[in-house]
Write an enzyme that holds these catalytic residues in place. Structure first.
Site, PDB file in Angstrom:
ATOM      1  N   ARG A 124       0.830  -1.212   0.000  1.00 24.10           N
ATOM      2  CA  ARG A 124       0.000   0.000   0.000  1.00 24.10           C
ATOM      3  C   ARG A 124       0.864   1.260   0.000  1.00 24.10           C
ATOM      4  O   ARG A 124       0.423   2.331  -0.379  1.00 24.10           O
ATOM      5  CB  ARG A 124      -0.920  -0.043   1.227  1.00 24.10           C
ATOM      6  CG  ARG A 124      -2.132   0.823   1.122  1.00 24.10           C
ATOM      7  CD  ARG A 124      -3.175   0.445   2.139  1.00 24.10           C
ATOM      8  NE  ARG A 124      -2.896   0.996   3.456  1.00 24.10           N
ATOM      9  CZ  ARG A 124      -3.732   0.881   4.482  1.00 24.10           C
ATOM     10  NH1 ARG A 124      -4.883   0.251   4.355  1.00 24.10           N
ATOM     11  NH2 ARG A 124      -3.431   1.402   5.655  1.00 24.10           N
TER      12      ARG A 124
ATOM     13  N   LYS B  50      10.998   0.057   6.493  1.00 22.56           N
ATOM     14  CA  LYS B  50      11.351  -0.639   7.720  1.00 22.56           C
ATOM     15  C   LYS B  50      10.114  -1.382   8.218  1.00 22.56           C
ATOM     16  O   LYS B  50       9.187  -0.784   8.759  1.00 22.56           O
ATOM     17  CB  LYS B  50      11.802   0.373   8.792  1.00 22.56           C
ATOM     18  CG  LYS B  50      12.455  -0.295   9.979  1.00 22.56           C
ATOM     19  CD  LYS B  50      12.243   0.441  11.280  1.00 22.56           C
ATOM     20  CE  LYS B  50      10.882   0.289  11.843  1.00 22.56           C
ATOM     21  NZ  LYS B  50      10.431  -1.091  12.176  1.00 22.56           N
ATOM     22  N   PRO B  51      10.085  -2.708   8.006  1.00 19.73           N
ATOM     23  CA  PRO B  51       8.931  -3.469   8.505  1.00 19.73           C
ATOM     24  C   PRO B  51       9.013  -3.653  10.020  1.00 19.73           C
ATOM     25  O   PRO B  51      10.058  -3.384  10.628  1.00 19.73           O
ATOM     26  CB  PRO B  51       9.080  -4.816   7.796  1.00 19.73           C
ATOM     27  CG  PRO B  51      10.546  -4.961   7.532  1.00 19.73           C
ATOM     28  CD  PRO B  51      11.087  -3.563   7.349  1.00 19.73           C
ATOM     29  N   ALA B  52       7.923  -4.113  10.626  1.00 23.75           N
ATOM     30  CA  ALA B  52       7.915  -4.399  12.065  1.00 23.75           C
ATOM     31  C   ALA B  52       8.905  -5.517  12.371  1.00 23.75           C
ATOM     32  O   ALA B  52       9.087  -6.432  11.559  1.00 23.75           O
ATOM     33  CB  ALA B  52       6.511  -4.813  12.493  1.00 23.75           C
TER      34      ALA B  52
ATOM     35  N   GLY C  36       0.812   2.446  12.002  1.00 24.71           N
ATOM     36  CA  GLY C  36       1.065   1.847  13.305  1.00 24.71           C
ATOM     37  C   GLY C  36       0.229   2.541  14.355  1.00 24.71           C
ATOM     38  O   GLY C  36      -0.805   3.149  14.059  1.00 24.71           O
ATOM     39  N   SER C  37       0.700   2.499  15.591  1.00 25.73           N
ATOM     40  CA  SER C  37      -0.088   3.039  16.692  1.00 25.73           C
ATOM     41  C   SER C  37      -0.061   4.567  16.704  1.00 25.73           C
ATOM     42  O   SER C  37       0.891   5.190  16.223  1.00 25.73           O
ATOM     43  CB  SER C  37       0.460   2.496  18.012  1.00 25.73           C
ATOM     44  OG  SER C  37       1.799   2.905  18.156  1.00 25.73           O
TER      45      SER C  37
ATOM     46  N   GLU D 283      -1.189   6.531   9.055  1.00 23.64           N
ATOM     47  CA  GLU D 283      -2.337   5.622   9.188  1.00 23.64           C
ATOM     48  C   GLU D 283      -2.253   5.033  10.584  1.00 23.64           C
ATOM     49  O   GLU D 283      -1.436   4.151  10.844  1.00 23.64           O
ATOM     50  CB  GLU D 283      -2.253   4.512   8.120  1.00 23.64           C
ATOM     51  CG  GLU D 283      -2.319   5.020   6.689  1.00 23.64           C
ATOM     52  CD  GLU D 283      -3.708   5.509   6.282  1.00 23.64           C
ATOM     53  OE1 GLU D 283      -4.676   5.307   7.043  1.00 23.64           O
ATOM     54  OE2 GLU D 283      -3.814   6.117   5.202  1.00 23.64           O
ATOM     55  N   LEU D 284      -3.070   5.542  11.496  1.00 28.65           N
ATOM     56  CA  LEU D 284      -2.877   5.229  12.913  1.00 28.65           C
ATOM     57  C   LEU D 284      -4.008   4.353  13.471  1.00 28.65           C
ATOM     58  O   LEU D 284      -4.704   3.695  12.726  1.00 28.65           O
ATOM     59  CB  LEU D 284      -2.728   6.537  13.686  1.00 28.65           C
ATOM     60  CG  LEU D 284      -1.677   7.502  13.100  1.00 28.65           C
ATOM     61  CD1 LEU D 284      -1.632   8.808  13.867  1.00 28.65           C
ATOM     62  CD2 LEU D 284      -0.299   6.854  13.056  1.00 28.65           C
TER      63      LEU D 284
ATOM     64  N   CYS E  50      -6.667  -2.383  12.363  1.00 31.00           N
ATOM     65  CA  CYS E  50      -7.032  -1.019  12.742  1.00 31.00           C
ATOM     66  C   CYS E  50      -8.498  -0.767  12.421  1.00 31.00           C
ATOM     67  O   CYS E  50      -9.145   0.057  13.035  1.00 31.00           O
ATOM     68  CB  CYS E  50      -6.157  -0.020  12.002  1.00 31.00           C
ATOM     69  SG  CYS E  50      -6.192  -0.301  10.227  1.00 31.00           S
TER      70      CYS E  50
ATOM     71  N   GLU F 283      -8.069   0.511  21.737  1.00 29.16           N
ATOM     72  CA  GLU F 283      -8.175  -0.568  20.756  1.00 29.16           C
ATOM     73  C   GLU F 283      -7.994  -1.886  21.476  1.00 29.16           C
ATOM     74  O   GLU F 283      -7.017  -2.064  22.199  1.00 29.16           O
ATOM     75  CB  GLU F 283      -7.000  -0.460  19.769  1.00 29.16           C
ATOM     76  CG  GLU F 283      -7.213   0.479  18.636  1.00 29.16           C
ATOM     77  CD  GLU F 283      -6.057   0.392  17.639  1.00 29.16           C
ATOM     78  OE1 GLU F 283      -4.914   0.646  18.024  1.00 29.16           O
ATOM     79  OE2 GLU F 283      -6.315   0.070  16.472  1.00 29.16           O
TER      80      GLU F 283
END
Ligand code: NAP
Length: 488
Positions: free
Chosen positions: A167, A182-184, A236-237, A258-259, A292, A389
């Site tokens: 995306r 940088k992926p998780a 992410g958060s 995008e949180l 999310c 969440e």
């Protein structure tokens, strides 16, 4: 190839910088584990701040040529990547299930969804357009053109290891930008395998660079401080997003954020209850509740709440929990022990405040980080899970009496990503579009994600939109040029 060991041995384990696979500059590594068993899947390179600078060098060196590469060529490379991904859909699905835990069928769904960003933006690349026209005074001509923003830093979360990468990468590459991604740290293997696929599809050296690391903050710092960086895109958060925004402010970086979400799922008294139950199951339990867009608060009109609760309870009791690779599993493990502890304490808090457990309610004993699919009724408005969440398979029901009360409850959150509304009244549905403060809405549907749609939130859920016709503009700068009247 479906054998787990063979698949894992085919995944690169090093950093991908400037078209080269290489170890971390200090030789450091990090382990990637299967959340269903706790077993190690792979040991991969853990980047240092020096590697981060090397990745920025590569992205910055590659930018001039890539941004001048014809849009059609950029699009065709993305299209080849789409075709390769579809050929290897089963491998990518299994890899995601192994490192993230979701049931295999849902991983296959993510390959389809994630792949669509490649196909969509391969088609958007040649459509980057400008405009030309006289100024209102007629004394000159105005040219408006679109240009690639520059090198971008992309940070992705663990819950959708492939789709969150495509995306971002697909629109950036389509626009002519170069990226460092940088992926998780818990789910980096999918991005590494995807980078190898992009290389095979013909993405030139330095256009896409991958940093895997166990020190996300230390590695991100030099990138965010680098004056060559022009854009940060983060998923992410909200807490991490907000701290990255502060860092981005000093370089006046463009950002897409995008949180987190806290989606209300509102069922009115005139809803089609069959459709609402079906939508609820998808909106809540897809991805083990770790999305999310997951419905977080079920706000159900008091006249239909008992029926809705018993129907979803029946469905939840029939769900099967297990390792995502097993046939027929609906609920895999949560990502890690912290996630399990958080869901356990949110449920305990709700029950302490008066919620009734209709199904599930506890962590599953034994190996892995499993939580039973759960239904809670009579959840009071002051329960922690109404504000936070849940990020787990817990369906929490609260009732309301009037439309105004339902709307007030739905909007009573700092988040504004998505809302779900079930009503058979067209006028009420239209009112909800205008009254609910969210960037997206599912009106009588429980799954909304689509590559052709602008995905994103309002309030603390973020800035910008990914996907749709809007998505590529996150990676394009608008330039205006004034010229004299050619007839003067
Ligand atoms: P997270 O803890 O915020 O981590 C997201 C990414 O940021 C990971 O790559 C993480 O790396 C990195 N990171 C963490 N701290 C950082 C720092 N100080 N500097 C630079 N990078 C840092 O979120 P998560 O737990 O992975 O994902 C779940 C959250 O993502 C939920 O809130 C969910 O709602 C949200 N989400 C939003 C969307 C959307 O489109 N709106 C989509 C999916 C998920 P490490 O892994 O190394 O910590």
């Amino acid at each position: 190839m479906t054998d787990e060991t063979a698949l894992l041995s085919s995944v690169p384990t090093e950093l991908f910088i400037g078209g080269q696979w290489r170890p971390a500059s200090d030789g450091g590594t990090l382990d990637v584990n299967d959340p269903a068993t706790g077993m190690r899947l792979a040991t991969i390179a853990s980047a240092t701040p020096n590697d981060a600078t090397a990745a920025m060098d590569a992205a910055s060196d590659a930018f001039p040529a890539w941004s001048r590469t014809p849009a059609r060529e950029r699009g065709e490379i993305l299209r080849r990547a789409f075709d390769l991904l579809m050929e290897r859909a089963d491998d990518f699905a299994l890899l995601m299930t192994l490192e993230m835990g979701k049931p295999l069928e849902q991983s296959r769904g993510e390959v389809t969804y994630g792949g669509e960003f490649l196909r969509w933006f391969s088609e958007e690349a040649p459509r980057i357009a400008g405009r030309y026209g006289a100024n209102p005074e007629g004394s000159g001509r105005m040219i408006v053109s679109q240009h690639a923003v520059g090198p971008c830093y992309l940070i992705t979360p663990w819950n959708f290891p492939l789709a969150m990468a495509t995306r971002k990468i697909a629109p950036a590459v389509a626009a002519g930008c170069t990226v460092v991604i940088k992926p998780a740290s818990s789910t980096p293997l999918t991005t590494l395998a995807f980078a190898a696929l992009l290389e095979e599809a013909g993405v030139p050296a330095g256009v896409v660079n991958v940093l895997t690391t166990s020190s996300s903050s230390d590695v991100s710092e030099p990138i965010l401080a680098d004056p060559r960086l022009r854009k940060l895109s983060f998923t992410g958060s909200t807490s991490v997003g907000s701290s990255l925004l502060k860092q981005a402010a000093s370089g006046v970086l463009r950002t897409s954020m995008e949180l987190g979400g806290n989606a209300p799922f509102v069922v009115f008294e005139d809803a089609d209850l069959d459709a609402a139950v079906e939508g609820a199951m998808a909106a809540k339990f897809r991805n083990i509740g770790q999305a999310c867009t997951a419905a977080n608060r079920f706000l159900v009109h008091e006249s239909v709440a008992p029926k809705f609760a018993s129907r979803v309870t029946e469905r939840v009791e029939a769900m099967s929990v297990g390792r995502g690779t097993e046939d027929g599993v609906d609920i895999g493990p949560l990502i890690d022990q912290d996630a399990l502890d958080k869901v356990t304490s949110l449920v305990a808090d709700a029950v302490e405040r008066g919620a009734r457990v209709l199904a599930g309610g506890s962590a599953v004993d034994g190996e892995g980080t499993f939580f039973e699919p759960t239904v809670l009724a009579d959840v009071p408005a002051d329960a922690d899970l109404m504000r936070e969440e849940i990020f787990g398979p817990v369906l929490a029901i609260t009732t309301f009496a009037t439309e105004d009360e339902g709307v007030a409850l739905a909007n009573d959150t700092e988040y504004g990503l998505v809302s779900y509304v079930y009503t058979e009244s067209l006028a009420r549905g239209q009112r909800m579009i205008e009254r609910l403060d969210t960037g997206m809405m599912g009106l009588n549907v429980g799954v909304i994600s689509n590559a052709a749609a602008p995905f994103g939130g309002v309030k603390m859920s973020g800035l910008g939109r990914e996907g749709g016709a809007e998505g590529i503009h996150e990676y394009l700068e608008t330039k205006y040029t004034m010229t004299p009247d050619p007839f003067a």
